[in-house]
Design an enzyme around this catalytic site. Sequence first.
Site, PDB file in Angstrom:
ATOM      1  N   SER A   1       1.856  -5.207   3.217  1.00 50.71           N
ATOM      2  CA  SER A   1       3.262  -5.027   3.573  1.00 50.71           C
ATOM      3  C   SER A   1       4.135  -6.113   2.943  1.00 50.71           C
ATOM      4  O   SER A   1       5.285  -6.286   3.329  1.00 50.71           O
ATOM      5  CB  SER A   1       3.433  -5.033   5.093  1.00 50.71           C
ATOM      6  OG  SER A   1       2.880  -6.197   5.664  1.00 50.71           O
TER       7      SER A   1
ATOM      8  N   CYS B   1      -8.301   1.399   6.659  1.00 51.77           N
ATOM      9  CA  CYS B   1      -7.702   2.098   5.521  1.00 51.77           C
ATOM     10  C   CYS B   1      -8.182   1.496   4.204  1.00 51.77           C
ATOM     11  O   CYS B   1      -8.593   0.339   4.136  1.00 51.77           O
ATOM     12  CB  CYS B   1      -6.179   2.085   5.608  1.00 51.77           C
ATOM     13  SG  CYS B   1      -5.420   0.500   5.258  1.00 51.77           S
TER      14      CYS B   1
ATOM     15  N   CYS C   1       0.860  -1.179   0.000  1.00 50.74           N
ATOM     16  CA  CYS C   1       0.000   0.000   0.000  1.00 50.74           C
ATOM     17  C   CYS C   1       0.898   1.232   0.000  1.00 50.74           C
ATOM     18  O   CYS C   1       2.118   1.143   0.172  1.00 50.74           O
ATOM     19  CB  CYS C   1      -0.904   0.004   1.237  1.00 50.74           C
ATOM     20  SG  CYS C   1      -0.005   0.163   2.800  1.00 50.74           S
TER      21      CYS C   1
ATOM     22  N   GLU D   1       0.180  -0.344  16.487  1.00 41.38           N
ATOM     23  CA  GLU D   1      -0.740   0.716  16.075  1.00 41.38           C
ATOM     24  C   GLU D   1      -1.767   0.992  17.168  1.00 41.38           C
ATOM     25  O   GLU D   1      -2.075   2.151  17.482  1.00 41.38           O
ATOM     26  CB  GLU D   1      -1.455   0.350  14.774  1.00 41.38           C
ATOM     27  CG  GLU D   1      -2.350   1.468  14.258  1.00 41.38           C
ATOM     28  CD  GLU D   1      -3.077   1.109  12.975  1.00 41.38           C
ATOM     29  OE1 GLU D   1      -4.135   1.722  12.708  1.00 41.38           O
ATOM     30  OE2 GLU D   1      -2.608   0.233  12.234  1.00 41.38           O
TER      31      GLU D   1
END
Length: 298
Positions: A266, A194, A12, A131
Site C-alpha cells: 500500500s 494474497c 498491489c 479485514e
Amino acid sequence: MEIISVVPRGYCQGVVRAIQIAKETAETYKGMPITMLGMIVHNSYVVEACRKAGISFIENSNKTRLELLDEIDEGVVIFTAHGVSDAVRKKAEEKGLLVVDATCRDVARTHTLIKNHNGDVIYIGKKNHPEAEAAAGLSDHVHLVTCIEDVDALGELHNVLITNQTTLSILDTKKIIEACLTKYPGAVASEEICNATRIRQEAVMKIKDADLLIVVGDPRSNNSRQLAETGKKAGIPQCLLISSVEDLSVAMIRNHERIAVTSGSSTPNALTKQVIDVLQEYATTGIFHPAKADPAIL
C-alpha cells in the site's frame, strides 16, 4: 556501501483498484458528500491524496465499521479495500447511502469461502484489524484467532474450515494452521495469504548478506510490518520500518555495508524511489541530503 532494491515492491493490484475507484467516485459524485468508511488502505499519504480529491474519512480504532456508519447520514459511502461484513452493507443501504465498494478481490474471495462453508470457521487474523473484523462479522460460526494460544482456548467445533487474513506472515500463519490441524485433525485448511503479500515476503527471505533492511510503509500497514518481521526472521541484523524519506537519517545508515530496500503493497512507488535515491547518493558521494516526501499518488 551497496544498495539492494528488492523486487517486487509498491502497490498491489488491490490497492491500485481501490485508489482508482476512489478517484472515479470523487469525479462522478463531485459536490456530494463522499465518506470513506475507514482508511482506504493503511497509508497516510494515500489517505491525504484522497482528502485533496474531496473524500472525507471516518476512522476510530475503538469503533467497528457498523458503529462508524452511525456518523454518516447522507451521500456516498466507500467501503475500503479491507472489506466489510454483510451487516455493514445492509445498514448502509437501509440508511439510504449510495454504496461504492472498493473491497480487494482477494478479500472478497475469502468472504465467499467463509459464507459458502457449512460449519465452523477458524479465521486467523489481527485483532481490531478491519479485514479481520469484516470476516469475523460474516457469521456467528467464525472464530477469530490471533495466535496458537487462541487455538488452544477454542472449544468443540464441527466441520472446521481454517482460513486467514490476506496480509499475514507466511511463517506465522503456517504455524497457527498446523496448531489448528493438530487440534482438529479433520479440518480443511485454505491458506489465503494474497499473492502480493507472499511474493514480497519471499523476496525478503531470499536477501543475502544484507546488514540492514529498510521497509517503506505506514506503521499501521500490517503487510508492511510483516515485511520487517520477515526480515528479522530471515536473519537480517537490523530491520527498520519508515513511512517515507522524511524518516530517514544518516545515523540509521552509517556503518552499514549492504542495505536492502523494499516496501509494503500500500506504499506509493514514488515514496520508495525517494528513499532509494537518497541512499544511492549517500553511497556514491558520502553526502546525505534530507528530502521531503512527494508521493504523487492520484
